[in-house]
Design a protein around this motif. Structure first.
Motif, PDB file in Angstrom:
ATOM      1  N   ARG A   1     -32.468  45.146  41.030  1.00  0.00           N
ATOM      2  CA  ARG A   1     -33.509  44.859  39.791  1.00  0.00           C
ATOM      3  C   ARG A   1     -33.997  46.149  39.578  1.00  0.00           C
ATOM      4  N   GLN A   2     -34.564  46.986  40.481  1.00  0.00           N
ATOM      5  CA  GLN A   2     -35.468  48.098  40.255  1.00  0.00           C
ATOM      6  C   GLN A   2     -34.908  49.151  39.505  1.00  0.00           C
ATOM      7  N   TYR A   3     -33.445  49.153  39.508  1.00  0.00           N
ATOM      8  CA  TYR A   3     -32.715  50.198  38.836  1.00  0.00           C
ATOM      9  C   TYR A   3     -32.536  49.646  37.453  1.00  0.00           C
ATOM     10  N   LEU A   4     -32.253  48.491  37.135  1.00  0.00           N
ATOM     11  CA  LEU A   4     -32.518  48.041  35.522  1.00  0.00           C
ATOM     12  C   LEU A   4     -33.855  48.262  35.109  1.00  0.00           C
ATOM     13  N   LEU A   5     -34.673  48.017  35.915  1.00  0.00           N
ATOM     14  CA  LEU A   5     -36.095  48.060  35.323  1.00  0.00           C
ATOM     15  C   LEU A   5     -36.382  49.621  35.052  1.00  0.00           C
ATOM     16  N   LYS A   6     -35.748  50.280  35.849  1.00  0.00           N
ATOM     17  CA  LYS A   6     -35.915  51.899  35.760  1.00  0.00           C
ATOM     18  C   LYS A   6     -35.171  52.461  34.486  1.00  0.00           C
ATOM     19  N   ALA A   7     -33.975  51.924  34.244  1.00  0.00           N
ATOM     20  CA  ALA A   7     -33.322  52.063  32.987  1.00  0.00           C
ATOM     21  C   ALA A   7     -33.803  51.723  31.825  1.00  0.00           C
ATOM     22  N   SER A   8     -34.523  50.456  31.803  1.00  0.00           N
ATOM     23  CA  SER A   8     -35.317  50.041  30.699  1.00  0.00           C
ATOM     24  C   SER A   8     -36.329  50.879  30.254  1.00  0.00           C
ATOM     25  N   LYS A   9     -37.021  51.479  31.193  1.00  0.00           N
ATOM     26  CA  LYS A   9     -38.114  52.242  30.774  1.00  0.00           C
ATOM     27  C   LYS A   9     -37.816  53.650  30.372  1.00  0.00           C
ATOM     28  N   VAL A  10     -36.688  54.203  30.513  1.00  0.00           N
ATOM     29  CA  VAL A  10     -36.127  55.212  30.224  1.00  0.00           C
ATOM     30  C   VAL A  10     -35.383  55.349  28.838  1.00  0.00           C
ATOM     31  N   PRO A  49     -20.255  37.503  37.114  1.00  0.00           N
ATOM     32  CA  PRO A  49     -20.699  37.721  35.721  1.00  0.00           C
ATOM     33  C   PRO A  49     -21.926  36.997  35.412  1.00  0.00           C
ATOM     34  N   LYS A  50     -21.951  35.620  35.854  1.00  0.00           N
ATOM     35  CA  LYS A  50     -23.460  34.918  35.790  1.00  0.00           C
ATOM     36  C   LYS A  50     -24.708  35.548  36.214  1.00  0.00           C
ATOM     37  N   LEU A  56     -29.719  41.045  33.947  1.00  0.00           N
ATOM     38  CA  LEU A  56     -29.868  41.908  32.781  1.00  0.00           C
ATOM     39  C   LEU A  56     -30.918  41.309  31.774  1.00  0.00           C
ATOM     40  N   LYS A  57     -30.902  39.956  31.537  1.00  0.00           N
ATOM     41  CA  LYS A  57     -31.868  39.451  30.665  1.00  0.00           C
ATOM     42  C   LYS A  57     -33.286  39.388  31.050  1.00  0.00           C
ATOM     43  N   LYS A  58     -33.312  39.228  32.459  1.00  0.00           N
ATOM     44  CA  LYS A  58     -34.796  39.147  33.157  1.00  0.00           C
ATOM     45  C   LYS A  58     -35.365  40.691  33.183  1.00  0.00           C
ATOM     46  N   PHE A 117     -11.031  35.517  29.878  1.00  0.00           N
ATOM     47  CA  PHE A 117     -11.412  34.026  29.475  1.00  0.00           C
ATOM     48  C   PHE A 117     -11.815  33.383  30.653  1.00  0.00           C
ATOM     49  N   THR A 118     -11.286  33.548  32.011  1.00  0.00           N
ATOM     50  CA  THR A 118     -11.564  32.580  33.145  1.00  0.00           C
ATOM     51  C   THR A 118     -12.287  33.242  33.974  1.00  0.00           C
ATOM     52  N   ARG A 119     -12.655  34.615  33.534  1.00  0.00           N
ATOM     53  CA  ARG A 119     -14.132  35.297  34.306  1.00  0.00           C
ATOM     54  C   ARG A 119     -13.575  35.453  35.850  1.00  0.00           C
ATOM     55  N   LEU A 120     -12.339  35.792  36.198  1.00  0.00           N
ATOM     56  CA  LEU A 120     -11.547  35.967  37.503  1.00  0.00           C
ATOM     57  C   LEU A 120     -11.285  37.445  37.427  1.00  0.00           C
ATOM     58  N   GLY A 121     -11.354  38.346  36.602  1.00  0.00           N
ATOM     59  CA  GLY A 121     -11.074  39.834  36.787  1.00  0.00           C
ATOM     60  C   GLY A 121     -11.849  40.372  37.930  1.00  0.00           C
ATOM     61  N   GLU A 122     -11.243  41.675  38.261  1.00  0.00           N
ATOM     62  CA  GLU A 122     -12.119  42.214  39.559  1.00  0.00           C
ATOM     63  C   GLU A 122     -13.184  43.030  38.950  1.00  0.00           C
ATOM     64  N   SER A 123     -13.429  43.319  37.915  1.00  0.00           N
ATOM     65  CA  SER A 123     -14.446  44.219  36.992  1.00  0.00           C
ATOM     66  C   SER A 123     -15.173  43.410  36.149  1.00  0.00           C
ATOM     67  N   ILE A 124     -16.417  43.737  36.084  1.00  0.00           N
ATOM     68  CA  ILE A 124     -17.299  43.327  35.273  1.00  0.00           C
ATOM     69  C   ILE A 124     -17.905  44.238  34.260  1.00  0.00           C
ATOM     70  N   GLU A 125     -17.814  44.224  32.943  1.00  0.00           N
ATOM     71  CA  GLU A 125     -18.361  45.366  31.884  1.00  0.00           C
ATOM     72  C   GLU A 125     -19.442  44.617  31.205  1.00  0.00           C
ATOM     73  N   TYR A 126     -20.493  45.154  31.228  1.00  0.00           N
ATOM     74  CA  TYR A 126     -21.578  44.746  30.315  1.00  0.00           C
ATOM     75  C   TYR A 126     -22.125  45.840  29.236  1.00  0.00           C
ATOM     76  N   ILE A 127     -22.048  45.566  28.093  1.00  0.00           N
ATOM     77  CA  ILE A 127     -22.814  46.589  27.290  1.00  0.00           C
ATOM     78  C   ILE A 127     -23.857  45.680  26.699  1.00  0.00           C
ATOM     79  N   CYS A 128     -25.019  46.258  26.841  1.00  0.00           N
ATOM     80  CA  CYS A 128     -26.359  45.868  26.726  1.00  0.00           C
ATOM     81  C   CYS A 128     -27.413  46.694  25.986  1.00  0.00           C
TER      82      CYS A 128
END
Length: 131
Positions: A1-10, A49-50, A56-58, A117-128
């Motif tokens: 969480r701290q890394y995402l908050l830092k990214a959000s600040k930058v 993914p969930k 990310l939303k938080k 579709f099934t969310r069973l892949g090995e890699s999750i990628e989010y563009i935010c």
């Protein structure tokens, strides 16, 4: 969480963040269980993914796109072989052969669509986007 908050600040307002990580809910982990090569002491946290979307939303990011893809065939070969395989090297050889064959490349695209579709892949990628 701290890394995402830092990214959000930058990031500037409406700045883009692309994040990729392993999917703890992937098909290969379900099949291989303890033999799944990504369960090790180097990985401090595991995401689905969930769980990643919730985090990310938080941290004030709006999800623009999500992809859950990839399956490592040499990893799956562990189901049928007792030998320890160098999964990375084997996967690179397979990847090169798939990219050079139109039929295999089409099959790969179809498989990735199904894994997304099934969310069973090995890699999750989010563009935010920062809100």
């Amino acid at each position: 969480r701290q890394y995402l908050l830092k990214a959000s600040k930058v990031l500037r307002e409406k700045g883009i963040l692309v994040i990729t990580t392993h999917n703890f809910n992937c098909l290969t982990r379900f099949l291989l269980q303890k033999e799944w090569s990504l369960i090790n002491k180097e990985h401090l946290l595991y995401f689905t993914p969930k769980s990643l979307e919730s985090l990310l939303k938080k941290c004030n990011f709006k999800i623009l796109d999500t992809k859950v893809k990839l399956i490592t065939f040499p990893e799956l070969l562990k189901l049928f072989s007792r030998k320890r395989l160098n999964v990375y090297d084997s996967n690179q050889v397979i990847r090169k052969n798939v990219e050079n064959n139109i039929l295999l490349s089409t099959l790969k695209d179809f498989t990735n669509s199904l894994l997304n579709f099934t969310r069973l892949g090995e890699s999750i990628e989010y563009i935010c986007q920062k809100i």
